[in-house]
Motif scaffolding. Structure first.
Motif, PDB file in Angstrom:
ATOM      1  N   LEU A  25       0.873  -1.259   0.069  1.00 31.51           N
ATOM      2  CA  LEU A  25      -0.024  -0.087   0.008  1.00 31.51           C
ATOM      3  C   LEU A  25       0.807   1.294  -0.087  1.00 31.51           C
ATOM      4  O   LEU A  25       0.716   2.004  -0.982  1.00 31.51           O
ATOM      5  CB  LEU A  25      -0.965  -0.075   1.362  1.00 31.51           C
ATOM      6  CG  LEU A  25      -1.525   1.267   1.672  1.00 31.51           C
ATOM      7  CD1 LEU A  25      -2.928   1.453   0.455  1.00 31.51           C
ATOM      8  CD2 LEU A  25      -2.372   1.268   2.731  1.00 31.51           C
ATOM      9  N   PHE A  26       1.896   1.320   0.930  1.00 29.75           N
ATOM     10  CA  PHE A  26       2.617   2.371   1.020  1.00 29.75           C
ATOM     11  C   PHE A  26       3.930   2.673   0.088  1.00 29.75           C
ATOM     12  O   PHE A  26       4.142   3.756   0.016  1.00 29.75           O
ATOM     13  CB  PHE A  26       3.152   2.607   2.523  1.00 29.75           C
ATOM     14  CG  PHE A  26       2.121   3.004   3.429  1.00 29.75           C
ATOM     15  CD1 PHE A  26       1.692   4.341   3.556  1.00 29.75           C
ATOM     16  CD2 PHE A  26       1.631   1.994   4.579  1.00 29.75           C
ATOM     17  CE1 PHE A  26       0.474   4.545   4.594  1.00 29.75           C
ATOM     18  CE2 PHE A  26       0.799   2.343   5.202  1.00 29.75           C
ATOM     19  CZ  PHE A  26       0.122   3.589   5.355  1.00 29.75           C
ATOM     20  N   GLY A  27       4.395   1.441  -0.285  1.00 35.49           N
ATOM     21  CA  GLY A  27       5.443   1.578  -1.285  1.00 35.49           C
ATOM     22  C   GLY A  27       5.040   2.304  -2.646  1.00 35.49           C
ATOM     23  O   GLY A  27       5.717   3.296  -2.905  1.00 35.49           O
ATOM     24  N   PRO A  28       4.123   2.101  -3.142  1.00 33.29           N
ATOM     25  CA  PRO A  28       3.546   2.487  -4.656  1.00 33.29           C
ATOM     26  C   PRO A  28       2.983   4.026  -4.257  1.00 33.29           C
ATOM     27  O   PRO A  28       2.915   4.791  -5.193  1.00 33.29           O
ATOM     28  CB  PRO A  28       2.460   1.629  -5.040  1.00 33.29           C
ATOM     29  CG  PRO A  28       2.898   0.415  -4.345  1.00 33.29           C
ATOM     30  CD  PRO A  28       3.491   0.535  -3.159  1.00 33.29           C
ATOM     31  N   TYR A  29       2.536   4.364  -2.952  1.00 33.51           N
ATOM     32  CA  TYR A  29       1.960   5.557  -2.848  1.00 33.51           C
ATOM     33  C   TYR A  29       2.865   6.670  -3.354  1.00 33.51           C
ATOM     34  O   TYR A  29       2.429   7.674  -3.831  1.00 33.51           O
ATOM     35  CB  TYR A  29       1.628   5.726  -1.150  1.00 33.51           C
ATOM     36  CG  TYR A  29       1.442   6.973  -0.748  1.00 33.51           C
ATOM     37  CD1 TYR A  29       0.149   7.687  -1.064  1.00 33.51           C
ATOM     38  CD2 TYR A  29       2.392   7.752   0.062  1.00 33.51           C
ATOM     39  CE1 TYR A  29      -0.059   9.034  -0.546  1.00 33.51           C
ATOM     40  CE2 TYR A  29       2.067   8.989   0.250  1.00 33.51           C
ATOM     41  CZ  TYR A  29       0.887   9.526  -0.046  1.00 33.51           C
ATOM     42  OH  TYR A  29       0.550  11.049   0.621  1.00 33.51           O
ATOM     43  N   VAL A  30       4.076   6.732  -3.008  1.00 36.72           N
ATOM     44  CA  VAL A  30       4.983   7.751  -3.259  1.00 36.72           C
ATOM     45  C   VAL A  30       5.329   7.884  -4.716  1.00 36.72           C
ATOM     46  O   VAL A  30       5.327   8.929  -5.392  1.00 36.72           O
ATOM     47  CB  VAL A  30       6.481   7.575  -2.597  1.00 36.72           C
ATOM     48  CG1 VAL A  30       7.360   6.513  -2.913  1.00 36.72           C
ATOM     49  CG2 VAL A  30       7.115   8.956  -2.670  1.00 36.72           C
ATOM     50  N   VAL A  31       5.306   6.894  -5.481  1.00 36.18           N
ATOM     51  CA  VAL A  31       5.284   6.798  -6.882  1.00 36.18           C
ATOM     52  C   VAL A  31       4.236   7.619  -7.313  1.00 36.18           C
ATOM     53  O   VAL A  31       4.346   8.342  -8.447  1.00 36.18           O
ATOM     54  CB  VAL A  31       5.503   5.338  -7.380  1.00 36.18           C
ATOM     55  CG1 VAL A  31       5.600   5.264  -9.120  1.00 36.18           C
ATOM     56  CG2 VAL A  31       6.849   4.703  -6.892  1.00 36.18           C
TER      57      VAL A  31
END
Length: 186
Positions: free
Chosen positions: A163-169
């Motif tokens: 959930l959080f990994g791709p959030y910044v992308v």
């Protein structure tokens, strides 16, 4: 009400549809039975979000200090790190939050599910959260409060990392489209 109907449908094959399940619950147990498990679900929801964000922010700050200096910065500004480092940091923060959260919400989720699957007659009282906790500890011990904890831990760590990994992308992508100063991406 939706979660109670979902849980009943998942634990029984006697309901052909969600509406049939809801009607059955209302007819047999009263309308209030649709809200079984609401208190522990609300408590879990209210507390886990703040814990998740706190753990996430702590991990991000530590990574910003550590990797920021390696990337030539002061080591304090997370937003100045490279996209791969920020993505890995967000995923690591999500994973770390996933390690912490199940300690709190596994017992709450167990109580919620047991309330939702307990069947009481239309005039009978619902089983309280405290009754469930007391009975589980008396019969199964404290370990009984953590039935399913390993699976919850696996779900939580993996789901939060993804959930959080791709959030910044995604956030960086929207910033490129909408502009860095857009209030939608801050």
């Amino acid at each position: 009400p939706f979660d109670t109907v979902k849980t009943r449908m998942q634990t029984s094959t006697s309901h052909p549809s969600a509406s049939a399940c809801a009607r059955h619950i209302c007819r047999e147990e009263g309308v209030s039975a649709l809200w079984k498990g609401f208190a522990p679900a609300l408590l879990a929801s209210a507390t886990t979000s703040s814990i998740r964000c706190g753990v996430q922010a702590g991990v991000n700050a530590r990574i910003a200090r550590r990797f920021g200096e390696q990337e030539g910065g002061s080591g304090q500004d997370f937003s100045k790190l490279s996209l791969p480092v920020r993505t890995a940091s967000e995923a690591a923060g999500g994973f770390a939050a996933g390690l912490v959260l199940p300690t709190l919400f596994t017992p709450l989720e167990m109580v919620k599910c047991r309330q939702q699957t307990s069947v009481t007659g239309a005039g009978g009282g619902a089983v309280s959260s405290f009754q469930i906790v007391r009975d589980v500890i008396r019969v199964e011990g404290v370990r009984g409060m953590y039935v399913g904890h390993t699976m919850t831990l696996l779900r939580s760590t993996i789901a939060n990392a993804f959930l959080f990994g791709p959030y910044v992308v995604a956030k960086d992508g929207w910033a490129a489209v909408l502009g860095e100063d857009s209030s939608m991406v801050r």
